[in-house]
Design a protein around this motif. Sequence first.
Motif, mmCIF file in Angstrom:
data_model
loop_
_atom_site.group_PDB
_atom_site.id
_atom_site.type_symbol
_atom_site.label_atom_id
_atom_site.label_comp_id
_atom_site.label_asym_id
_atom_site.label_seq_id
_atom_site.Cartn_x
_atom_site.Cartn_y
_atom_site.Cartn_z
ATOM 1 N N LYS A 1 0.973 -1.132 -0.104
ATOM 2 C CA LYS A 1 0.047 -0.018 0.030
ATOM 3 C C LYS A 1 0.893 1.364 -0.197
ATOM 4 C CE LYS A 1 -3.857 -2.436 0.706
ATOM 5 N NZ LYS A 1 -4.740 -2.618 -0.428
ATOM 6 N N PRO A 2 0.303 2.334 -0.634
ATOM 7 C CA PRO A 2 1.020 3.677 -0.571
ATOM 8 C C PRO A 2 1.321 3.973 1.091
ATOM 9 C CG PRO A 2 -0.821 3.902 -2.018
ATOM 10 C CD PRO A 2 -0.782 2.651 -1.289
ATOM 11 N N PRO A 3 2.309 4.807 1.380
ATOM 12 C CA PRO A 3 2.540 5.205 2.752
ATOM 13 C C PRO A 3 1.737 6.336 2.830
ATOM 14 C CG PRO A 3 4.325 6.352 1.310
ATOM 15 C CD PRO A 3 3.505 5.102 0.578
ATOM 16 N N ALA A 4 1.010 6.560 4.483
ATOM 17 C CA ALA A 4 0.174 7.485 4.593
ATOM 18 C C ALA A 4 0.242 8.038 6.124
ATOM 19 C CB ALA A 4 -1.233 6.689 5.012
ATOM 20 N N MET A 5 0.172 9.382 6.064
ATOM 21 C CA MET A 5 0.299 9.911 7.492
ATOM 22 C C MET A 5 -0.860 9.945 8.248
ATOM 23 S SD MET A 5 1.675 13.592 8.369
ATOM 24 C CE MET A 5 3.282 13.490 7.748
ATOM 25 N N VAL A 6 -1.098 9.228 9.318
ATOM 26 C CA VAL A 6 -2.291 9.077 10.126
ATOM 27 C C VAL A 6 -2.493 9.819 11.434
ATOM 28 C CG1 VAL A 6 -2.949 7.246 8.457
ATOM 29 C CG2 VAL A 6 -1.799 6.772 10.717
ATOM 30 N N ASP A 7 -3.590 9.779 11.861
ATOM 31 C CA ASP A 7 -3.616 10.216 13.573
ATOM 32 C C ASP A 7 -3.097 9.046 14.296
ATOM 33 O OD1 ASP A 7 -4.417 13.070 13.111
ATOM 34 O OD2 ASP A 7 -6.337 12.095 12.847
ATOM 35 N N ALA A 8 -2.469 9.116 15.112
ATOM 36 C CA ALA A 8 -2.058 8.195 16.117
ATOM 37 C C ALA A 8 -2.993 7.849 17.043
ATOM 38 C CB ALA A 8 -0.766 8.457 16.877
ATOM 39 N N ILE A 9 -3.363 6.497 17.587
ATOM 40 C CA ILE A 9 -4.052 6.311 18.229
ATOM 41 C C ILE A 9 -3.656 5.798 19.795
ATOM 42 C CG2 ILE A 9 -6.135 4.781 18.880
ATOM 43 C CD1 ILE A 9 -6.927 4.436 15.965
ATOM 44 N N VAL A 10 -3.993 6.486 20.557
ATOM 45 C CA VAL A 10 -3.428 6.063 21.981
ATOM 46 C C VAL A 10 -4.243 5.259 22.788
ATOM 47 C CG1 VAL A 10 -2.404 6.976 24.040
ATOM 48 C CG2 VAL A 10 -2.011 8.262 22.071
ATOM 49 N N SER A 11 -4.251 4.010 22.714
ATOM 50 C CA SER A 11 -5.200 2.966 22.868
ATOM 51 C C SER A 11 -5.892 3.293 24.497
ATOM 52 C CB SER A 11 -4.599 1.424 22.701
ATOM 53 O OG SER A 11 -3.657 1.267 23.524
ATOM 54 N N HIS A 12 -5.088 3.533 25.212
ATOM 55 C CA HIS A 12 -5.655 3.581 26.538
ATOM 56 C C HIS A 12 -6.460 5.035 26.762
ATOM 57 C CE1 HIS A 12 -1.631 5.583 26.909
ATOM 58 N NE2 HIS A 12 -2.111 6.316 28.099
ATOM 59 N N ARG A 13 -6.331 5.856 25.731
ATOM 60 C CA ARG A 13 -7.076 7.238 26.040
ATOM 61 C C ARG A 13 -8.204 7.052 24.891
ATOM 62 N NH1 ARG A 13 -2.110 10.883 25.629
ATOM 63 N NH2 ARG A 13 -1.308 10.628 27.959
ATOM 64 N N HIS A 14 -8.345 6.042 23.759
ATOM 65 C CA HIS A 14 -9.268 6.129 22.766
ATOM 66 C C HIS A 14 -10.486 5.439 23.295
ATOM 67 C CE1 HIS A 14 -11.119 5.374 19.149
ATOM 68 N NE2 HIS A 14 -10.437 6.340 18.637
ATOM 69 N N PRO A 15 -11.610 6.070 23.321
ATOM 70 C CA PRO A 15 -13.024 5.715 23.746
ATOM 71 C C PRO A 15 -13.346 4.325 23.379
ATOM 72 C CG PRO A 15 -13.448 7.862 22.595
ATOM 73 C CD PRO A 15 -11.907 7.460 22.477
ATOM 74 N N ALA A 16 -12.936 3.903 21.908
ATOM 75 C CA ALA A 16 -13.340 2.646 21.603
ATOM 76 C C ALA A 16 -12.449 1.519 22.076
ATOM 77 C CB ALA A 16 -13.080 2.491 20.020
ATOM 78 N N TYR A 17 -11.172 1.840 22.651
ATOM 79 C CA TYR A 17 -10.308 0.703 23.436
ATOM 80 C C TYR A 17 -10.456 0.941 24.929
ATOM 81 C CZ TYR A 17 -8.812 0.454 18.760
ATOM 82 O OH TYR A 17 -8.892 0.316 17.181
ATOM 83 N N ARG A 18 -11.052 1.964 25.327
ATOM 84 C CA ARG A 18 -10.872 2.226 27.008
ATOM 85 C C ARG A 18 -11.583 0.936 27.776
ATOM 86 N NH1 ARG A 18 -12.812 7.575 27.754
ATOM 87 N NH2 ARG A 18 -11.006 8.349 26.892
ATOM 88 N N GLY A 19 -10.824 0.456 28.555
ATOM 89 C CA GLY A 19 -11.592 -0.552 29.394
ATOM 90 C C GLY A 19 -11.558 -2.027 28.802
ATOM 91 N N LYS A 20 -11.062 -2.134 27.596
ATOM 92 C CA LYS A 20 -10.964 -3.474 26.856
ATOM 93 C C LYS A 20 -9.540 -3.869 26.898
ATOM 94 C CE LYS A 20 -14.857 -2.143 23.812
ATOM 95 N NZ LYS A 20 -15.116 -2.134 22.434
ATOM 96 N N LEU A 21 -8.426 -3.115 27.068
ATOM 97 C CA LEU A 21 -7.129 -3.524 27.041
ATOM 98 C C LEU A 21 -6.680 -3.448 28.310
ATOM 99 C CD1 LEU A 21 -5.934 -1.233 24.080
ATOM 100 C CD2 LEU A 21 -6.674 -3.713 23.933
ATOM 101 N N ASN A 22 -5.468 -4.382 28.671
ATOM 102 C CA ASN A 22 -4.947 -4.311 29.932
ATOM 103 C C ASN A 22 -3.831 -3.072 30.048
ATOM 104 O OD1 ASN A 22 -6.109 -6.804 30.605
ATOM 105 N ND2 ASN A 22 -4.186 -8.273 29.642
ATOM 106 N N ARG A 23 -3.671 -2.449 31.138
ATOM 107 C CA ARG A 23 -3.006 -1.587 31.284
ATOM 108 C C ARG A 23 -1.393 -1.858 31.232
ATOM 109 N NH1 ARG A 23 -3.925 3.823 31.254
ATOM 110 N NH2 ARG A 23 -2.440 4.458 32.820
ATOM 111 N N ASN A 24 -0.752 -0.957 30.337
ATOM 112 C CA ASN A 24 0.618 -0.909 30.258
ATOM 113 C C ASN A 24 1.458 -0.871 31.567
ATOM 114 O OD1 ASN A 24 3.548 -0.853 29.953
ATOM 115 N ND2 ASN A 24 3.197 0.296 27.887
ATOM 116 N N PRO A 25 2.212 -2.134 32.017
ATOM 117 C CA PRO A 25 2.741 -1.772 33.285
ATOM 118 C C PRO A 25 3.761 -0.708 33.391
ATOM 119 C CG PRO A 25 3.261 -4.056 32.394
ATOM 120 C CD PRO A 25 2.435 -3.139 31.495
ATOM 121 N N MET A 26 4.165 -0.390 32.290
ATOM 122 C CA MET A 26 5.525 0.543 32.302
ATOM 123 C C MET A 26 4.821 2.104 32.304
ATOM 124 S SD MET A 26 7.891 -1.583 32.129
ATOM 125 C CE MET A 26 9.347 -0.368 31.658
ATOM 126 N N LEU A 27 3.568 2.377 32.264
ATOM 127 C CA LEU A 27 3.223 3.653 32.355
ATOM 128 C C LEU A 27 2.790 4.221 33.632
ATOM 129 C CD1 LEU A 27 0.564 3.560 29.415
ATOM 130 C CD2 LEU A 27 2.775 4.504 29.350
#
Length: 94
Positions: free
Chosen positions: A68-94
């Motif tokens: 695919k051609p390269p793309a510049m996209v908005d980064a998703i910070v999973s622990h802040r994004h509403p679609a992922y909040r509460g569904k992922l284990n917290r990163n122990p390094m944060l």
Amino acid sequence: MAAPSSKTANWAANALGDQTVLTRTKQSSAKFGESRKTSTAEQRQKLMTADQILEMKTGKMLLLARSKPPAMVDAIVSHRHPAYRGKLNRNPML
């Protein structure tokens, strides 16, 4: 998200590849009765240089996916994004 190093930025600039840019030049002056001459040249330049990559805005990222051609996209910070909040284990390094 950590800022990329210059080594990483150089790798990304090479991975993005090149683009062809057309440049046109017109003769600035012509004798009376003569038409101005125009010439076109192709030049190759990087899609983004390492410096441009290092200066990218926070919250943006480059997406490189095989054929695919390269793309510049908005980064998703999973622990802040509403679609992922509460569904992922917290990163122990944060």
